[in-house]
Enzyme design. Sequence first.
Site, PDB file in Angstrom:
ATOM      1  CB  SER A 190      -0.855  -0.018   1.267  1.00  0.00           C
ATOM      2  OG  SER A 190      -1.432   1.248   1.485  1.00  0.00           O
ATOM      3  CE1 TYR A 220      -4.091  -2.075   5.305  1.00  0.00           C
ATOM      4  CE2 TYR A 220      -3.366   0.137   4.708  1.00  0.00           C
ATOM      5  CZ  TYR A 220      -3.776  -1.134   4.340  1.00  0.00           C
ATOM      6  OH  TYR A 220      -3.846  -1.480   3.013  1.00  0.00           O
TER       7      TYR A 220
HETATM    8  N1  LIG Z   1      -8.657  -1.110  -1.194  1.00  0.00           N
HETATM    9  C1  LIG Z   1      -7.675  -0.275  -0.951  1.00  0.00           C
HETATM   10  O1  LIG Z   1      -7.847   0.942  -0.889  1.00  0.00           O
HETATM   11  C2  LIG Z   1      -6.271  -0.795  -0.790  1.00  0.00           C
HETATM   12  C3  LIG Z   1      -5.221   0.127  -0.967  1.00  0.00           C
HETATM   13  C4  LIG Z   1      -3.911  -0.304  -0.813  1.00  0.00           C
HETATM   14  C5  LIG Z   1      -3.656  -1.614  -0.510  1.00  0.00           C
HETATM   15  N2  LIG Z   1      -4.701  -2.489  -0.337  1.00  0.00           N
HETATM   16  C6  LIG Z   1      -4.348  -3.871   0.034  1.00  0.00           C
HETATM   17  O2  LIG Z   1      -4.800  -4.742  -0.988  1.00  0.00           O
HETATM   18  C7  LIG Z   1      -5.139  -6.010  -0.437  1.00  0.00           C
HETATM   19  C8  LIG Z   1      -6.528  -6.404  -0.893  1.00  0.00           C
HETATM   20  O3  LIG Z   1      -7.451  -5.448  -0.415  1.00  0.00           O
HETATM   21  P1  LIG Z   1      -8.873  -5.240  -1.109  1.00  0.00           P
HETATM   22  O4  LIG Z   1      -9.016  -3.802  -1.356  1.00  0.00           O
HETATM   23  O5  LIG Z   1      -9.046  -6.183  -2.214  1.00  0.00           O
HETATM   24  O6  LIG Z   1      -9.826  -5.593   0.140  1.00  0.00           O
HETATM   25  P2  LIG Z   1     -11.096  -6.562   0.229  1.00  0.00           P
HETATM   26  O7  LIG Z   1     -11.987  -6.353  -0.932  1.00  0.00           O
HETATM   27  O8  LIG Z   1     -11.643  -6.351   1.605  1.00  0.00           O
HETATM   28  O9  LIG Z   1     -10.452  -8.023   0.115  1.00  0.00           O
HETATM   29  C9  LIG Z   1      -9.691  -8.579   1.161  1.00  0.00           C
HETATM   30  C10 LIG Z   1      -9.461 -10.038   0.877  1.00  0.00           C
HETATM   31  O10 LIG Z   1      -8.687 -10.593   1.951  1.00  0.00           O
HETATM   32  C11 LIG Z   1      -9.295 -11.810   2.365  1.00  0.00           C
HETATM   33  N3  LIG Z   1      -9.040 -12.049   3.781  1.00  0.00           N
HETATM   34  C12 LIG Z   1      -9.196 -11.184   4.813  1.00  0.00           C
HETATM   35  N4  LIG Z   1      -8.917 -11.798   5.986  1.00  0.00           N
HETATM   36  C13 LIG Z   1      -8.576 -13.076   5.682  1.00  0.00           C
HETATM   37  C14 LIG Z   1      -8.200 -14.211   6.444  1.00  0.00           C
HETATM   38  N5  LIG Z   1      -8.130 -14.153   7.790  1.00  0.00           N
HETATM   39  N6  LIG Z   1      -7.928 -15.374   5.801  1.00  0.00           N
HETATM   40  C15 LIG Z   1      -8.015 -15.440   4.459  1.00  0.00           C
HETATM   41  N7  LIG Z   1      -8.361 -14.419   3.677  1.00  0.00           N
HETATM   42  C16 LIG Z   1      -8.644 -13.250   4.279  1.00  0.00           C
HETATM   43  C17 LIG Z   1     -10.797 -11.598   2.108  1.00  0.00           C
HETATM   44  O11 LIG Z   1     -11.461 -12.828   1.918  1.00  0.00           O
HETATM   45  P3  LIG Z   1     -12.514 -13.490   2.947  1.00  0.00           P
HETATM   46  O12 LIG Z   1     -13.186 -12.377   3.689  1.00  0.00           O
HETATM   47  O13 LIG Z   1     -13.420 -14.283   2.061  1.00  0.00           O
HETATM   48  O14 LIG Z   1     -11.655 -14.334   3.805  1.00  0.00           O
HETATM   49  C18 LIG Z   1     -10.753 -10.840   0.786  1.00  0.00           C
HETATM   50  O15 LIG Z   1     -10.674 -11.735  -0.284  1.00  0.00           O
HETATM   51  C19 LIG Z   1      -5.000  -5.861   1.090  1.00  0.00           C
HETATM   52  O16 LIG Z   1      -3.759  -6.379   1.476  1.00  0.00           O
HETATM   53  C20 LIG Z   1      -5.040  -4.356   1.302  1.00  0.00           C
HETATM   54  O17 LIG Z   1      -4.329  -3.996   2.463  1.00  0.00           O
HETATM   55  C21 LIG Z   1      -5.990  -2.107  -0.482  1.00  0.00           C
END
Ligand SMILES: NC(=O)c1ccc[n+]([C@@H]2O[C@H](COP(=O)([O-])OP(=O)(O)OC[C@H]3O[C@@H](n4cnc5c(N)ncnc54)[C@H](OP(=O)(O)O)[C@@H]3O)[C@@H](O)[C@H]2O)c1
Length: 254
Positions: free
Chosen positions: A137, A150
Amino acid sequence: MKHIALITGASSGIGREFARQISAAYPSLDEIWVLARSVPRLQKLEEELQGRRLKILPLDLSRDTELKALEKTLKEEHPCIRILVNSAGCGKSGLIEEQHWIDAVRMLDVNCRALTAVTMICLPYLKKGSRIIQADSGSAFLPQPGFAVYAASKAYVLSFDQALGAELKNRGIPVTSVCPGPVDTEFFRNGGITLSPWKRLFLAKPEKVVKKALFDAEAGKDLSIYGCSVRLVRLAAKLLPRKLLLGIMRRIFM
Ligand SMILES: NC(=O)c1ccc[n+]([C@@H]2O[C@H](COP(=O)([O-])OP(=O)(O)OC[C@H]3O[C@@H](n4cnc5c(N)ncnc54)[C@H](OP(=O)(O)O)[C@@H]3O)[C@@H](O)[C@H]2O)c1
């Protein structure tokens, strides 16, 4: 030996988009292994990507028993992992003294501990030319009051990735840290985060972030940054004194 991509966090957001784009861009892969807790969502993805062999691994990566289950499955099937994507992650904002430590530690469990474990478990199955892509991130570049744990978890990921990339150089396996600003996924809703108008202004589409990440990973880059806001943050983190930066961050985020 079958060739696979292994994607964590594939049930939603950025991870699911990686599954879609990898499925389209790498037709020679025998299987795509998708990991998350939500089986219905992974099944829905399987329906969407008909014609591609998806292996659904319903795992809670915050639990050691389930990480060991992944290790066992890999030992039994012994695939070649061509692309590893660690996208599972979560975030919760708020002042440290107002948060519950359980929520803070849960973030570390998924963002740092699980990512480290999955990467290490997968390493024996990567070969020259394989790619490691880590969802990091823009928060990795500087401490963030109001989103402290975070941001610290993502700084860990960046440091881990850079050291791992250096260690794997001789094996010909690049490690790409994907560092976007805010991305339009369920991340904020899941973490109970209200997106500030400032961040909303820079909200990126997951399709674009992932397209750039795959391009950068193919090029062997160690960083994939989508969006000018993160570039600016990174530059500021390099040039400005930490004290001044933290003062600015306090005004923006608290
Ligand atoms: N969205 C943003 O603004 C943003 C920006 C920068 C970086 N990121 C990073 O990008 C990555 C993906 O984020 P996203 O935006 O796609 O968020 P998201 O839509 O909330 O997806 C998060 C994913 O992580 C999985 N997950 C969470 N806890 C878990 C656990 N205990 N075991 C297994 N799987 C787990 C969830 O699946 P289940 O709930 O089905 O387990 C889901 O598939 C993260 O690392 C986040 O920090 C996001």
